[in-house]
Design an enzyme around this catalytic site. Structure first.
Site, PDB file in Angstrom:
ATOM      1  CG  ASP A 290      -5.751  -6.162  -2.347  1.00 35.25           C
ATOM      2  OD1 ASP A 290      -4.661  -6.497  -1.843  1.00 35.25           O
ATOM      3  OD2 ASP A 290      -6.178  -4.996  -2.334  1.00 35.25           O
TER       4      ASP A 290
ATOM      5  CG  ASP B 145      -1.824   0.351  -1.285  1.00 38.74           C
ATOM      6  OD1 ASP B 145      -1.382  -0.787  -1.498  1.00 38.74           O
ATOM      7  OD2 ASP B 145      -2.993   0.590  -0.968  1.00 38.74           O
TER       8      ASP B 145
HETATM    9  C1  GLA Z   1      -5.215  -2.333  -1.337  1.00 44.31           C
HETATM   10  C2  GLA Z   1      -4.394  -2.397  -2.620  1.00 44.31           C
HETATM   11  C3  GLA Z   1      -4.673  -1.166  -3.469  1.00 44.31           C
HETATM   12  C4  GLA Z   1      -6.168  -1.087  -3.779  1.00 44.31           C
HETATM   13  C5  GLA Z   1      -6.975  -1.087  -2.479  1.00 44.31           C
HETATM   14  C6  GLA Z   1      -8.462  -1.212  -2.729  1.00 44.31           C
HETATM   15  O1  GLA Z   1      -4.801  -1.291  -0.501  1.00 44.31           O
HETATM   16  O2  GLA Z   1      -3.026  -2.494  -2.348  1.00 44.31           O
HETATM   17  O3  GLA Z   1      -3.931  -1.216  -4.663  1.00 44.31           O
HETATM   18  O4  GLA Z   1      -6.516  -2.181  -4.587  1.00 44.31           O
HETATM   19  O5  GLA Z   1      -6.583  -2.181  -1.635  1.00 44.31           O
HETATM   20  O6  GLA Z   1      -9.212  -1.244  -1.563  1.00 44.31           O
END
Ligand code: GLA
Length: 419
Positions: free
Chosen positions: A158, A219
């Site tokens: 990430d 997300d």
């Molecule tokens: C980000 C990512 C998500 C998840 C969260 C975890 O928002 O885009 O898919 O992995 O972090 O904290």
């Protein structure tokens, strides 16, 4: 002159070493990841069956195998954020939370491997993960080695708490460290998800060289509006993005939310249909212990999975919006008499309460095979294919905010009499 030539070779070979050439993800990765359904639930006293712990992943691994998901192709079980201890160990290595993962990550990976599954984990390129656990920025090489020693087969890296301007180079460096471990590790990158919302157009050539898949955008949350917002962004940008998708490197619109709280049955069919058309990674995030059979059947639909996993690896596109219904197409195998087959996905933006009767012709969707196509509805297992001329009007009924997926296989030229 010869010196300059030598420098050039050195430069080229360094670039080559840093690019990803791991032979993995030749079709979109399929698996299960905890984030969308279980988030950062770490209180195992209050929620022993739901907290992010080795117990949860062992249980889900058992279900992947026993309930037919592995057989259908869902092979990766991936831990997302919130697995780590807040501190690295005395050798600066990442370590799991000792109470929630008392046997360590290697033991969990062994359990998962023994079941015939593959094991994935989450890290972050920045100083901290999005939920505040240790990031990798100062320890990229060490973390790559640690993951390999643990038996990791898939890394989601990430990009929270990071300088997005260094990501292109930094993610490539991590890819290089992963390659150097000698362990095949699918590499899922996130840097476009941090650049594109700022209006920065990511370098997709570099992404396809560096990563097996990459999160492009926001997300997904547990709502139909999230599915449609994501698809709106992908369709608006499809000319820029689709060409970078193919065997070994995929755009990732995020997890499947089918079987959770937010989507109806029809909306779930629509998500599955369009994710298949987009050659998106099929990463479920659902409680496999309690999923209702109708949603499970969507996730296990072999015909739809084979559209997603088609060896051509072409990302489909939105080709027509008619009467508020989006129609997407994706060229797939088999090729008959020089023409590709097509998957045709429908997503309705209508809310007028009845199954709308849409008419269209195949030529409107740019299907051009002279002797027509045999069309079959992949959600209706009993349906027989109907041979259809490209200018013949086809009627299909689509339920409100729902969708479906058809397969059109070219009718062999020597079979024209059947039209
Ligand atoms: C980000 C990512 C998500 C998840 C969260 C975890 O928002 O885009 O898919 O992995 O972090 O904290």
């Amino acid at each position: 002159m010869s010196l300059k030539f030598g420098v050039l070779i050195l430069f080229c070979s360094t670039t080559y070493v840093q690019s990803l050439d791991n032979g993995l993800a030749l079709t979109p990765p399929m698996g299960w990841m905890h984030w969308q359904r279980f988030r950062c639930l770490t209180d195992c006293v209050a929620y022993p069956d739901e907290c992010i712990s080795e117990k949860l992943f062992r249980t889900m691994a058992d279900h992947l195998v026993c309930d037919g998901y592995l057989e259908a192709g869902y092979e990766y079980i991936i831990i997302d954020d919130c697995w780590a201890s807040k501190q690295r160990d005395n050798d600066s290595r990442l370590q799991p939370d000792p109470e929630r993962f008392p046997n360590g990550i290697k033991a969990l990976a062994d359990y998962i491997h023994d079941k015939g599954l593959k094991f994935g984990i989450y890290g972050d390129y920045g100083t901290k993960t999005c939920a505040g656990y240790p990031g990798s920025i100062d320890h990229l090489e060490l973390d790559a080695q640690t993951f390999a020693e643990w038996g990791v087969d898939y890394l989601k890296l990430d990009g929270c708490y990071a300088d997005q301007s260094t990501m292109e180079e930094g993610y490539a460096k991590m890819g290089h460290y992963l390659n150097s471990t000698g362990r095949p590790i699918v590499y899922s990158c996130s840097w476009p998800a941090y650049q594109e919302p700022l209006g920065i157009k990511s370098n997709y050539t570099k992404l396809a060289e560096t990563c097996n898949l990459w999160r492009n955008w926001d997300d997904i949350d547990d709502a139909w509006s999230n599915v449609t917002n994501i698809l709106n962004w992908f369709s608006k940008n499809q000319d820029r993005l689709a060409k970078f998708s193919g065997p070994g490197h995929w755009n990732d619109p995020d997890m499947l939310i089918i079987g959770n709280f937010g989507l109806s049955y029809e909306q779930s069919k629509a998500q599955m249909a369009i994710w298949a058309i987009m050659a998106a990674p099929l990463i479920m995030s659902v409680d496999l212990r309690s999923i209702e059979p109708q949603f499970k059947n969507i996730l296990l639909n072999k015909d739809i999975i084979s559209i997603n996993q088609d060896p051509l690896g072409i990302q489909g596109r939105l080709v027509l919006t008619k009467n508020k219904i989006d129609i997407w197409t994706k060229p797939v195998t088999p090729n008959v008499d020089g023409s590709d087959s097509y998957a045709i996905g429908f997503l309705s933006n209508r809310v007028d309460g009845y199954p709308y009767r849409l008419n269209f012709t195949l030529s409107e969707l740019n299907l051009t095979h002279d002797s027509g196509y045999a069309i079959r509805d992949l959600f209706d297992l009993s349906a027989e294919p109907t041979v259809t001329n490209i200018d013949e009007i086809v009627f299909i009924r689509i339920k409100p905010s729902g969708g479906t997926l058809l397969l059109a296989v070219p009718n062999p030229l020597n079979n024209v009499s059947k039209i």
